[in-house]
Each structure stands twice: as C-alpha cells, then as structure tokens.
Enzyme design. Structure first.
Site, PDB file in Angstrom:
ATOM      1  N   CYS A 291       0.794  -1.237   0.000  1.00  0.00           N
ATOM      2  CA  CYS A 291       0.000   0.000   0.000  1.00  0.00           C
ATOM      3  C   CYS A 291       0.823   1.281   0.000  1.00  0.00           C
ATOM      4  CB  CYS A 291      -0.917  -0.009   1.217  1.00  0.00           C
ATOM      5  SG  CYS A 291      -2.074  -1.377   1.182  1.00  0.00           S
ATOM      6  N   ILE A 292       1.539   1.534   1.085  1.00  0.00           N
ATOM      7  CA  ILE A 292       2.117   2.872   1.285  1.00  0.00           C
ATOM      8  C   ILE A 292       3.150   3.256   0.196  1.00  0.00           C
ATOM      9  CG2 ILE A 292       3.078   4.462   3.021  1.00  0.00           C
ATOM     10  CD1 ILE A 292       0.496   3.227   3.967  1.00  0.00           C
TER      11      ILE A 292
END
Ligand SMILES: NC(=O)c1ccc[n+]([C@@H]2O[C@H](COP(=O)([O-])OP(=O)(O)OC[C@H]3O[C@@H](n4cnc5c(N)ncnc54)[C@H](O)[C@@H]3O)[C@@H](O)[C@H]2O)c1
Length: 460
Positions: A291-292
């Site tokens: 994700c990040i």
C-alpha cells in the site's frame, strides 16, 4: 445456495421484473444473502472470514487454484489467519471457494479485492481490476451489488468498472448497483480486526449506497457513507498519503537529529505525550508492503490529467526510497570503524525480511533493497526471519526467490560480522541477538525498546 437467486440468475435478461431494492436490503439485514469475494489474498480472505462469521454465506472466487483448494480443505495460507477459523466456516457450510466464475450468478453481492500495483513506469496497473470485472460481466444479473475494495484513483469505479459491467445491456443504478468501499485491513493488527474497523462507503446513486451500507452495517462496527464513489476512492488515498508523508518526515528528522547527536526515538516518545495536535510516526529502513509505497502514486498519476503536480507526495516518496541506501551506508561505515572490515567479503545478516513486524508478507520489503545494495558492495548477505522461512517469488527481486532463513542460534548468528535489524518482529530474542553479534545496526530501535543495550548497537 439460495434457489430463488439461482432462478433469478437464469432469468437475467428475460424480462422478469427486478427484485425491489427493499427486499434485497431486507436479505442483507437478515444475513440471508450470499456474498461473493473476488480475490482471496491478504484483504479478501480476512474479509470473507469476517462476513461468514456474521452468518452470511460466502463464495470466494480466485484464479489461483491452490488457494481455492486450500480453503476448501479448511486450511489457511496467510500467517495471521488460523486454519481452524476456515475449517469452522467450512463445517458450518458458510464458506466455499471456486475458480468457476459462472457461479457468480449465485451471489447477491460481489466484492472485488484484487491487486492494484504500479507498472514498471510507476503508473497505475489496473490489469487485475479490469480482468476481474470482465470475468464478472457475463454473469452479472439484475439486483446484484458490485463493490470495488481495491485501492485506486478517484474515477476508477465509474470510468473503468461501470462500462465493462454495462456491456451486456444491464444499467448501473437500474439493474445492478455499483459501490466503492476502501479496504482498511491492517494485517497482524491485534487491536483492530476487519470487523472492528469502520468502513467508508460510496455508491453510484442512492440505491447503491443504501444497499452497500445495508451489507456492511451487518459486517463491520460502523459504516461511514459519503456522497460519491470518487469521495470514497479519495478517502483511501488520503489515508495512505498521510502515512507516507509523515513517515518521510520522521525519516528526515532521524537524519537531522542523528547529525546533532539526538535520539529521534526518544524525541518521538516524549512528543507523543502531547494529548492533541501530534501523532507519532516512526522512522525505519524504508517503506514496504502493497500500500504505502504504491498508492500515493495513483493520485500523482491522476492529478496530471488535471494539470496538478503533487510535490508533497513525490518528495515523501524520494525521502522514503532513499532510506535503504542510508542504512547500507551506515552499515558499511560501522563495519569499517568498529570492525576494521571492508564491505567486500563482510558477512552480514539481515534480520526480518517481512515488510513489517509480525506478518509474513514480503511485498516491496525494504529489506530486499538493503540486501541488493549490500551485495553490490561485495558483502555476503543472509537473512533471519522467524516468520518467513523462505523468500517467495516477487516481481522486483526474483533473484532472491527460494533463499532460506538461517536458524537462530549462537553458532549461526555469531558467524556474521554485522546484523542489520530491518523488521522488528516481536518473537525475536533481541537480548540473545545482541549478545551473539559483534555489531548490530538497528533501524527500528528494537533493542532499546526491548531494554537491550550495548556499545556495539548502532541506530540507523
Ligand atoms: N494487504 C493489505 O494490507 C491491504 C490493505 C488495504 C488495502 N489493500 C488493497 O487491497 C487490494 C488487494 O490487495 P491484497 O493485499 O489482498 O492482494 P493479494 O495479492 O494478497 O490478493 C489478491 C488476490 O486476487 C487474486 N486475483 C488476481 N486476479 C484475479 C482475478 N482476475 N479474479 C479473481 N481473483 C484474482 C489473486 O490470485 C490473489 O489471491 C489492493 O488494491 C490493495 O492495495 C491491501
């Protein structure tokens, strides 16, 4: 499964009047619906278990036959999901998996949890989302709710999913219902399970929103409706950009304070005593996970269409991606100064290969980059991870596939010239690690947090 739903599926296009939305809502409220989950990975499997636990029937769909077989055999392939849990749902007849997409007609709601990576040019790769939507389209029937949960840029549900789903003649908002609800799953987080995390929901039109809320209301602690699909899509990106930018700030502060001889972790610990206006983020060896490191660039890409430059997001990306090199520089410096060793030929052990603590997920792990950079400098690198016994295949670091963790014992650990702690799994015995190692580079402050000190620990 529900006979009347099967009948409806057969009557997809034959002029049968559509089921009133109120009656579908009532089925959701009564937990009498069947929910299809497309993509049984880190997000889809826990979601499937959560929905089944609430009493719904869940039918999981995946193109990976081995996952389907394991679920049907009552076994888990994700570390933090217990096999017992899947076996119990199987016994109760509430959870099955299949590769046969023609069974999509059996379900009342279809939730997509497929990957949204970046291409090699760091642009959104929606291949999985479009392929999955294309495999739903031929079986879509009246009255079905379709929800995208994959993280993506604003506009995806309306501009990418909808045209594919409408190809067969059914119309969103009239025949079927389209919604977006971002997944906030935090694998390994013991405090917040899927059911305990509030869910943001956006629908295309009031009926889609009503249906999606009716379903999720029964599954999670709270639903948070927003007025559009795009607002819901933007919520997820906002949350992850917030993390990326704040982690970058913590990484920058680490560099500044280190030059001043100040311990950044001590500073953060004290700063977080402020009861308002501050939230702790921690420095580390770089960003990892699905994700990040990825999601912020979905917005950067889409923003270009509007002539907007996302400078903050890109700066955070630059700072975070520079961290592995920084850790390697500090390691080589410490080997030189403290061990009188050159990097060439030095034996280095990377501890923790998963991208974050207490999970077995290695996707985008900064530890891979650190190994790559150390090996480029001639070091002989091995790894130890109590959760990841063998490195699984990955697109970015295919060359590491199949490497195995060393064992945790005095003779194996003391054979290394330096140990680099990349991921601070709770189950690691840091006292022993420090006792057996001549030099420890700690990127997570794991030793100090565990009350372990030593002259040969270098924070990096
Ligand atoms: N992992 C996380 O912690 C997390 C948290 C929040 C949001 N997300 C988002 O959720 C989405 C899914 O991520 P994930 O980590 O679960 O991915 P994953 O790779 O673990 O799982 C995806 C699954 O989808 C399956 N799949 C691929 N193509 C398919 C198709 N055409 N039809 C059916 N199944 C298909 C794959 O075989 C795999 O089992 C991504 O958009 C991600 O950004 C992930």
């Amino acid at each position: 499964m529900h006979d009347e739903v099967r009948a409806l599926a057969r009557n997809q296009h034959n002029g049968t009047p559509p089921e009133p939305v109120a009656s579908i809502v009532a089925r959701f409220r009564a937990h009498q619906a069947t929910v299809g989950i497309m993509g049984l990975g880190y997000v889809g499997l826990p979601l499937a278990c959560t929905i089944a636990r609430k009493g719904f029937s869940v039918l999981g769909f995946d193109i990976d036959a081995s996952k389907v077989d394991q679920i049907n055999a009552g076994t888990s392939y994700i570390g933090h999901i217990a096999s017992d849990e899947i076996a119990d749902m199987r016994k109760a007849g509430r959870f099955a998996a299949t590769c046969d997409f023609s069974r999509l007609g059996e379900v009342d709601a279809i939730i997509l949890c497929v990957p949204t990576p970046l291409t090699r040019h760091r642009e959104p790769d929606l291949t999985y989302v479009t392929q999955t939507t294309e495999s739903i389209a031929p079986y879509l029937r009246r009255g079905q709710l379709v929800v995208l949960e994959s993280t993506t840029y604003p506009g995806t549900t309306r501009d990418v999913l909808r045209p594919i789903l409408e190809r067969g003649g059914l119309r969103s908002g009239r025949d079927f219902f389209l919604a977006y609800s971002p997944e906030r799953e935090d694998p390994g987080n013991a405090q917040f399970s899927t059911a305990a995390i509030p869910k943001v929901v956006g629908g295309e039109g009031p009926e889609a929103l009503q249906l999606a809320c009716a379903l999720y209301d029964e599954v999670v602690s709270r639903t948070v409706p927003v007025t559009s699909l795009e607002a819901a899509e933007a919520v997820k990106l906002t949350e992850n950009i917030f993390r990326s930018v704040n982690i970058a700030l913590a990484n920058e502060l680490k560099t500044v304070y280190e030059a001043m001889g100040i311990d950044v972790w001590e500073v953060i610990e004290a700063a977080k005593s402020k009861p308002f206006g501050y939230m702790p983020f921690y420095p580390g060896p770089g960003l990892g996970g699905h994700c990040i490191p990825i999601d912020p660039f979905y917005l950067t890409w889409k923003a270009r269409e509007y002539g907007v430059v996302t400078r903050f997001i890109e700066l955070a990306g630059e700072i975070n991606t520079a961290m592995p090199q920084r850790v390697v520089d500090r390691t080589i410096e410490a080997l030189n100064e403290r061990q009188r060793k050159a990097s060439k030929g030095a034996r280095v052990l990377v501890v923790g290969i998963a991208y974050k603590k207490n999970v077995d997920d290695t996707r985008e792990s900064p530890a891979f980059k650190i190994i790559e950079l150390l090996e480029k400098r001639g070091a002989e690198v091995s790894y130890y991870d109590p959760i990841v016994a063998e490195i699984p295949p990955s697109r970015e670091h295919a060359e590491f596939t199949g490497r195995r963790s060393v064992s945790f014992g005095e003779s194996s650990i003391s054979a290394f010239d330096a140990v680099v702690i990349c991921t601070d799994h709770d189950s690691i015995d840091y006292a022993k690690l420090v006792e057996w190692s001549p030099l420890v580079i700690d990127t997570r402050n794991a030793c100090a947090r565990g009350g372990v000190s030593g002259e040969h620990i270098v924070k990096a």
